[in-house]
Write an enzyme that holds these catalytic residues in place. Structure first.
Site, PDB file in Angstrom:
ATOM      1  N   LYS A  44       0.264   1.531  -1.462  1.00  0.00           N
ATOM      2  CA  LYS A  44       1.111   1.664  -0.272  1.00  0.00           C
ATOM      3  C   LYS A  44       0.310   1.482   1.010  1.00  0.00           C
ATOM      4  CE  LYS A  44       2.614   5.872   0.090  1.00  0.00           C
ATOM      5  NZ  LYS A  44       3.310   7.172   0.098  1.00  0.00           N
ATOM      6  N   LYS A  46      -3.096   0.575   1.231  1.00  0.00           N
ATOM      7  CA  LYS A  46      -4.260  -0.324   1.145  1.00  0.00           C
ATOM      8  C   LYS A  46      -5.567   0.409   1.446  1.00  0.00           C
ATOM      9  CE  LYS A  46      -1.356  -3.567   0.312  1.00  0.00           C
ATOM     10  NZ  LYS A  46      -0.851  -3.413  -1.039  1.00  0.00           N
TER      11      LYS A  46
END
Ligand code: CTP
Length: 130
Positions: A44, A46
Site C-alpha cells: 500500500k 511502498k
C-alpha cells in the site's frame, strides 16, 4: 452497544493516530482496530513498516480506547472483516473519503478529518535528516 471498526498501519505511533482512535471510540461503545500486516502495508505505502506487525498490534491493543485488534491482510477483505467482527460503524480518515461508500449497505461509514501536520512519513523524513 455500538461496535466501531477502523483500519490502519499505525507505524511509528504518533498523536494523529491516537486522535483518530479516540474519536472513533467516542462514536460508539467498543472499538475494533484492523492493523495492516507488514506485507499489505508494504504494498500500500511502498515502504516496509519500521515497527513489525506484532509490535504495532501490541501498541494499539494497549490503548485504553481500543477493545480489540486483528491483522488486516488485504483491502478486498474489508467487507468480511466488518461482518466477522459484527461492526455497526466503519470509521476511516478522510484521506480515504468516498472509497468505502459501497460498504454503506452493511454498516454506517464515517470519514474523520486527519490531524494536520503529522504523519509517519514526515516523522521518518525528519529522522533521516537528523
Ligand atoms: N491519521 C490521522 N491523522 C494523521 C495521520 C493519520 O487521522 N495526521 C489516521 C489515518 O487517516 C488513518 C490512521 O490514522 O485512519 C492510520 O493512518 P496511517 O496511514 O497508519 O498513518 P500515517 O501517519 O498517515 O502514515 P504514512 O505517513 O506512512 O502514510
Amino acid at each position: 452497544m455500538i461496535r466501531v471498526i477502523t483500519f490502519g498501519t499505525f507505524d511509528v505511533f504518533h498523536a494523529g493516530h491516537l486522535s483518530i482512535l479516540e474519536r472513533s471510540k467516542s462514536l460508539g461503545d467498543y472499538l475494533i482496530v484492523g492493523v495492516s500486516s507488514d506485507a499489505f502495508s508494504t504494498g500500500k505505502k511502498k515502504r516496509t513498516p519500521i515497527y513489525s506487525e506484532n509490535d504495532r498490534m501490541r501498541i494499539i491493543s494497549a490503548l485504553a480506547c481500543v477493545g480489540e485488534v486483528f491483522l488486516e491482510e488485504s483491502l478486498e477483505q474489508k467487507e468480511d472483516y466488518i461482518r466477522s467482527h459484527a461492526a455497526h460503524l466503519l470509521v476511516m480518515g478522510d484521506d480515504w473519503r468516498g472509497k468505502f461508500d459501497d460498504l454503506r449497505n452493511i454498516c454506517d461509514v464515517i470519514y474523520l478529518p486527519r490531524t494536520p501536520s503529522i504523519s509517519t512519513t514526515a516523522i521518518v523524513e525528519v529522522i533521516k535528516k537528523t
